[in-house]
Design a protein around this motif. Structure first.
Motif, mmCIF file in Angstrom:
data_model
loop_
_atom_site.group_PDB
_atom_site.id
_atom_site.type_symbol
_atom_site.label_atom_id
_atom_site.label_comp_id
_atom_site.label_asym_id
_atom_site.label_seq_id
_atom_site.Cartn_x
_atom_site.Cartn_y
_atom_site.Cartn_z
ATOM 1 N N PRO A 239 0.815 -1.226 0.000
ATOM 2 C CA PRO A 239 0.000 0.000 0.000
ATOM 3 C C PRO A 239 0.847 1.273 0.000
ATOM 4 C CG PRO A 239 -0.825 -1.565 1.616
ATOM 5 C CD PRO A 239 0.496 -2.090 1.148
ATOM 6 N N GLN A 240 1.961 1.234 0.718
ATOM 7 C CA GLN A 240 2.830 2.407 0.751
ATOM 8 C C GLN A 240 3.470 2.653 -0.617
ATOM 9 O OE1 GLN A 240 2.933 -0.185 2.860
ATOM 10 N NE2 GLN A 240 2.558 0.595 4.908
ATOM 11 N N LEU A 241 3.881 1.578 -1.299
ATOM 12 C CA LEU A 241 4.494 1.727 -2.619
ATOM 13 C C LEU A 241 3.471 2.113 -3.680
ATOM 14 C CD1 LEU A 241 6.953 -1.309 -2.544
ATOM 15 C CD2 LEU A 241 7.545 1.114 -2.414
ATOM 16 N N LEU A 242 2.234 1.655 -3.525
ATOM 17 C CA LEU A 242 1.196 2.017 -4.486
ATOM 18 C C LEU A 242 0.994 3.527 -4.567
ATOM 19 C CD1 LEU A 242 -1.553 -0.715 -3.949
ATOM 20 C CD2 LEU A 242 -0.428 -0.163 -6.114
ATOM 21 N N ALA A 243 1.210 4.221 -3.439
ATOM 22 C CA ALA A 243 1.045 5.672 -3.431
ATOM 23 C C ALA A 243 2.005 6.352 -4.403
ATOM 24 C CB ALA A 243 1.248 6.216 -2.012
ATOM 25 N N PHE A 244 3.125 5.690 -4.681
ATOM 26 C CA PHE A 244 4.136 6.270 -5.575
ATOM 27 C C PHE A 244 4.298 5.418 -6.834
ATOM 28 C CE2 PHE A 244 5.079 7.595 -1.262
ATOM 29 C CZ PHE A 244 5.295 8.956 -1.404
ATOM 30 N N LEU A 245 3.222 4.808 -7.282
ATOM 31 C CA LEU A 245 3.295 3.886 -8.412
ATOM 32 C C LEU A 245 3.973 4.472 -9.651
ATOM 33 C CD1 LEU A 245 0.913 1.170 -9.490
ATOM 34 C CD2 LEU A 245 1.367 2.933 -11.179
ATOM 35 N N PRO A 246 3.702 5.720 -10.065
ATOM 36 C CA PRO A 246 4.396 6.231 -11.263
ATOM 37 C C PRO A 246 5.912 6.233 -11.122
ATOM 38 C CG PRO A 246 2.521 7.623 -10.711
ATOM 39 C CD PRO A 246 2.713 6.694 -9.559
ATOM 40 N N TRP A 247 6.400 6.399 -9.898
ATOM 41 C CA TRP A 247 7.846 6.479 -9.697
ATOM 42 C C TRP A 247 8.507 5.106 -9.702
ATOM 43 C CZ3 TRP A 247 9.309 10.916 -11.036
ATOM 44 C CH2 TRP A 247 8.478 12.011 -10.817
ATOM 45 N N LEU A 248 7.723 4.035 -9.780
ATOM 46 C CA LEU A 248 8.309 2.711 -9.938
ATOM 47 C C LEU A 248 8.946 2.545 -11.310
ATOM 48 C CD1 LEU A 248 5.684 0.384 -8.213
ATOM 49 C CD2 LEU A 248 7.813 1.301 -7.284
ATOM 50 N N ILE A 249 8.733 3.509 -12.180
ATOM 51 C CA ILE A 249 9.421 3.505 -13.472
ATOM 52 C C ILE A 249 10.935 3.556 -13.269
ATOM 53 C CG2 ILE A 249 9.906 4.978 -15.472
ATOM 54 C CD1 ILE A 249 6.990 5.501 -15.740
ATOM 55 N N VAL A 250 11.378 4.262 -12.217
ATOM 56 C CA VAL A 250 12.822 4.416 -11.995
ATOM 57 C C VAL A 250 13.499 3.072 -11.744
ATOM 58 C CG1 VAL A 250 14.567 5.470 -10.520
ATOM 59 C CG2 VAL A 250 12.558 6.795 -11.207
ATOM 60 N N PRO A 251 13.057 2.264 -10.753
ATOM 61 C CA PRO A 251 13.705 0.958 -10.580
ATOM 62 C C PRO A 251 13.472 0.022 -11.761
ATOM 63 C CG PRO A 251 11.795 1.144 -9.129
ATOM 64 C CD PRO A 251 12.045 2.502 -9.694
ATOM 65 N N THR A 252 12.361 0.198 -12.475
ATOM 66 C CA THR A 252 12.105 -0.665 -13.631
ATOM 67 C C THR A 252 13.091 -0.381 -14.754
ATOM 68 O OG1 THR A 252 9.749 -0.686 -13.055
ATOM 69 C CG2 THR A 252 10.343 -1.439 -15.247
ATOM 70 N N VAL A 253 13.345 0.906 -15.022
ATOM 71 C CA VAL A 253 14.332 1.265 -16.050
ATOM 72 C C VAL A 253 15.725 0.809 -15.628
ATOM 73 C CG1 VAL A 253 15.488 3.212 -17.169
ATOM 74 C CG2 VAL A 253 13.000 3.195 -16.965
ATOM 75 N N ALA A 254 16.042 0.968 -14.330
ATOM 76 C CA ALA A 254 17.340 0.491 -13.838
ATOM 77 C C ALA A 254 17.479 -1.006 -14.036
ATOM 78 C CB ALA A 254 17.494 0.855 -12.357
ATOM 79 N N ALA A 255 16.422 -1.756 -13.748
ATOM 80 C CA ALA A 255 16.451 -3.209 -13.930
ATOM 81 C C ALA A 255 16.622 -3.577 -15.402
ATOM 82 C CB ALA A 255 15.177 -3.828 -13.379
ATOM 83 N N LEU A 256 15.949 -2.844 -16.276
ATOM 84 C CA LEU A 256 16.060 -3.121 -17.714
ATOM 85 C C LEU A 256 17.480 -2.876 -18.204
ATOM 86 C CD1 LEU A 256 14.635 -3.921 -20.311
ATOM 87 C CD2 LEU A 256 13.896 -1.541 -20.581
ATOM 88 N N LEU A 257 18.110 -1.810 -17.727
ATOM 89 C CA LEU A 257 19.493 -1.527 -18.113
ATOM 90 C C LEU A 257 20.445 -2.622 -17.610
ATOM 91 C CD1 LEU A 257 19.653 2.329 -17.495
ATOM 92 C CD2 LEU A 257 19.619 1.139 -19.702
ATOM 93 N N LEU A 258 20.220 -3.061 -16.373
ATOM 94 C CA LEU A 258 21.038 -4.146 -15.828
ATOM 95 C C LEU A 258 20.866 -5.425 -16.638
ATOM 96 C CD1 LEU A 258 20.480 -3.587 -11.996
ATOM 97 C CD2 LEU A 258 22.656 -3.368 -13.220
ATOM 98 N N ALA A 259 19.629 -5.704 -17.032
ATOM 99 C CA ALA A 259 19.372 -6.897 -17.847
ATOM 100 C C ALA A 259 20.070 -6.798 -19.206
ATOM 101 C CB ALA A 259 17.869 -7.090 -18.027
ATOM 102 N N LEU A 260 20.089 -5.598 -19.776
ATOM 103 C CA LEU A 260 20.774 -5.403 -21.057
ATOM 104 C C LEU A 260 22.280 -5.617 -20.905
ATOM 105 C CD1 LEU A 260 18.853 -2.255 -22.358
ATOM 106 C CD2 LEU A 260 18.899 -4.500 -23.461
ATOM 107 N N LEU A 261 22.850 -5.041 -19.833
ATOM 108 C CA LEU A 261 24.286 -5.192 -19.607
ATOM 109 C C LEU A 261 24.660 -6.649 -19.330
ATOM 110 C CD1 LEU A 261 24.942 -2.018 -17.414
ATOM 111 C CD2 LEU A 261 25.675 -2.393 -19.774
ATOM 112 N N ALA A 262 23.752 -7.342 -18.646
ATOM 113 C CA ALA A 262 24.000 -8.752 -18.329
ATOM 114 C C ALA A 262 23.637 -9.690 -19.476
ATOM 115 C CB ALA A 262 23.216 -9.140 -17.079
ATOM 116 N N ARG A 263 23.041 -9.134 -20.536
ATOM 117 C CA ARG A 263 22.588 -9.912 -21.689
ATOM 118 C C ARG A 263 21.595 -11.004 -21.259
ATOM 119 N NH1 ARG A 263 28.425 -10.642 -24.850
ATOM 120 N NH2 ARG A 263 28.881 -8.407 -24.977
ATOM 121 N N TRP A 264 20.738 -10.614 -20.335
ATOM 122 C CA TRP A 264 19.725 -11.538 -19.796
ATOM 123 C C TRP A 264 18.421 -11.291 -20.546
ATOM 124 C CZ3 TRP A 264 16.563 -10.694 -14.787
ATOM 125 C CH2 TRP A 264 15.815 -11.848 -14.494
ATOM 126 N N ARG A 265 18.139 -12.133 -21.515
ATOM 127 C CA ARG A 265 17.001 -11.890 -22.406
ATOM 128 C C ARG A 265 15.669 -11.942 -21.669
ATOM 129 N NH1 ARG A 265 18.684 -15.305 -27.878
ATOM 130 N NH2 ARG A 265 20.625 -14.121 -28.312
#
Length: 337
Positions: free
Chosen positions: A59-85
Motif C-alpha cells: 500500500p505504501q508503494l502504491l502511493a508512488f506507483l508512477p515512480w516505480l518507473i525508476v527501478p524498472t528502467v534500472a532493472a532493464l538496463l542491468l538486464a541489457l548489460l548482463a545480456r539476460w534476455r
C-alpha cells in the motif's frame, strides 16, 4: 615445436580465463539485481491489477506507483548489460504495465446543466495546526466559500474563529480535539448537522444550503496506511465509501484521503457514489500534494476534492502553504441543475 606451442599459449590461457570468469560473475550479479528489482515492481503492479491494496509494503508503494518507473528502467538496463534476455522482456512488460496504470482513473466529464451557483472549495491539512496562519493568508487571498481543514487542533480552531474570519464564515462544523484529530468545516452557506464519520481523526459532516440547494459536505481524514495500521486505514476509507454510496443529491467530499487513485480503497469511494475527482475533471490528475517539500514533480496526490455529478470543475490548483507538509487544494466548482 610442440614444446614451443605449449610455452607460447599457456600464458594466454592464464591471462584470459580469469577475465572471462570475472565477466560472467558481473553478468550474473547484474541479472540477480535486475531480477530482484523487477520482482518487487511486479508484486506492486500485480496487486494493482488485482484491484487490491495488499499488505505492507505494497500500500505504501502504491502511493508512488508512477515512480516505480525508476527501478524498472534500472532493472532493464542491468538486464541489457548482463545480456539476460528474460529480464529484458520482463522489464519491457513491467514498463508497459506501469504506463497502463499511470492513466488517470475516473471520469473527466463535468455536469452540463443550467448553472445554479459557483462554489469555491479549499481543502488543507495544516499539520497539527502549524500551517494555520498560512491558511488564513490563503483564505484571505482566494476567498473560498467552503473550507475543509484537517489536523486543526484547539489553537487552530480558536484562531479561525476570531475577528473577520468569524464574520466571513459564520457557519461551521467541527470535531474539537488536539493534534491531528481536530478537524473543521467553514462555510459562507448555512449548514445543517450531518453525522460525522467515525475515525481515529475527526471527520465532521454537514449539509450546506447553497442558494436553496442541499449539498452534502464530508471532511475526509482517515488514518494513513502506516505499517501496522493498514487495516485501520482500509476500514476508515470503507466508512467513507458507505457515506458516498448512501448520498442522495449533490455532494462534496474533500480533505486528506491518505490515498491515491492507485489504491483500490480510494477507487471504491469514487465508484460507490459516482463521484469524480475535481483534479481529474480539470486535467491535473497526479499533481503532487504531499510531501510539499518534495522538489518539482516528486511526491503523490493524496489530497482530493471529490464531487457528485451535479458539479463541474473549472479550475483546480495545488497551493504551497508554509509550515505544513501538504499542499492545499483549491477547486472552483459550479453546481448545476
Amino acid at each position: 615445436m610442440d614444446q614451443r606451442h605449449i610455452t607460447d599459449t599457456a600464458p594466454d590461457a592464464l591471462r584470459y580465463a580469469p577475465r572471462g570468469a570475472g565477466r560472467r560473475r558481473v553478468h550474473r550479479a547484474g541479472a540477480w539485481a535486475a531480477g530482484l528489482l523487477l520482482a518487487g515492481v511486479s508484486a506492486v503492479v500485480g496487486v494493482r491489477a488485482a484491484d487490491r491494496d495488499g499488505i505492507t509494503p505494497v500500500p505504501q508503494l502504491l502511493a508512488f506507483l508512477p515512480w516505480l518507473i525508476v527501478p524498472t528502467v534500472a532493472a532493464l538496463l542491468l538486464a541489457l548489460l548482463a545480456r539476460w534476455r528474460t529480464g529484458m522482456v520482463w522489464g519491457v512488460a513491467a514498463l508497459g504495465a506501469l504506463a497502463w496504470y499511470m492513466e488517470p482513473y475516473g471520469s473527466t466529464s463535468g455536469a452540463t446543466g443550467v448553472p445554479v451557483s459557483g462554489v469555491r472549495v479549499l481543502a488543507s491539512n495544516v499539520q497539527f495546526g502549524r500551517g494555520t496562519h498560512a491558511l488564513i493568508d490563503t483564505i484571505t487571498r482566494h476567498d473560498p466559500d467552503i473550507v475543509f481543514v484537517e489536523e486543526c487542533d484547539y489553537a487552530c480552531q480558536d484562531t479561525l474563529a476570531r475577528d473577520s474570519l468569524k464574520t466571513a464564515y459564520p457557519y461551521r462544523r467541527a470535531v474539537r480535539a488536539g493534534g491531528s484529530e481536530g478537524s473543521l468545516i467553514l462555510s459562507v452557506f448555512p449548514l445543517k448537522a450531518a453525522p460525522a464519520v467515525a475515525g481515529t481523526m475527526g471527520m465532521p459532516g454537514a449539509v450546506a444550503d447553497v442558494r436553496g440547494h442541499a449539498v452534502r459536505l464530508q471532511l475526509v481524514h482517515p488514518m494513513p496506511p502506516l505499517p501496522g495500521q493498514v487495516g485501520v486505514w482500509r476500514t476508515e476509507l470503507g466508512r467513507l465509501r458507505g457515506v458516498a454510496a448512501a448520498r442522495d443529491g449533490a455532494m462534496i467530499m474533500a480533505g486528506d484521503f491518505n490515498a491515491t487513485q492507485d489504491h483500490a480503497a480510494f477507487r471504491r469511494i469514487l465508484d460507490a457514489g459516482a463521484l469524480r475527482d475535481a483534479a481529474r475533471i480539470d486535467g491535473v490528475s497526479r499533481t503532487p500534494s504531499w510531501p510539499s517539500s518534495a522538489p518539482g514533480p516528486l511526491g503523490t496526490q493524496i489530497d482530493h476534492v471529490l464531487v457528485s455529478d451535479g458539479f463541474s470543475a473549472e479550475a483546480v490548483r495545488f497551493l504551497r502553504l508554509a509550515e505544513t507538509d501538504h499542499r492545499a487544494v483549491l477547486a472552483d466548482l459550479t453546481l448545476r441543475r
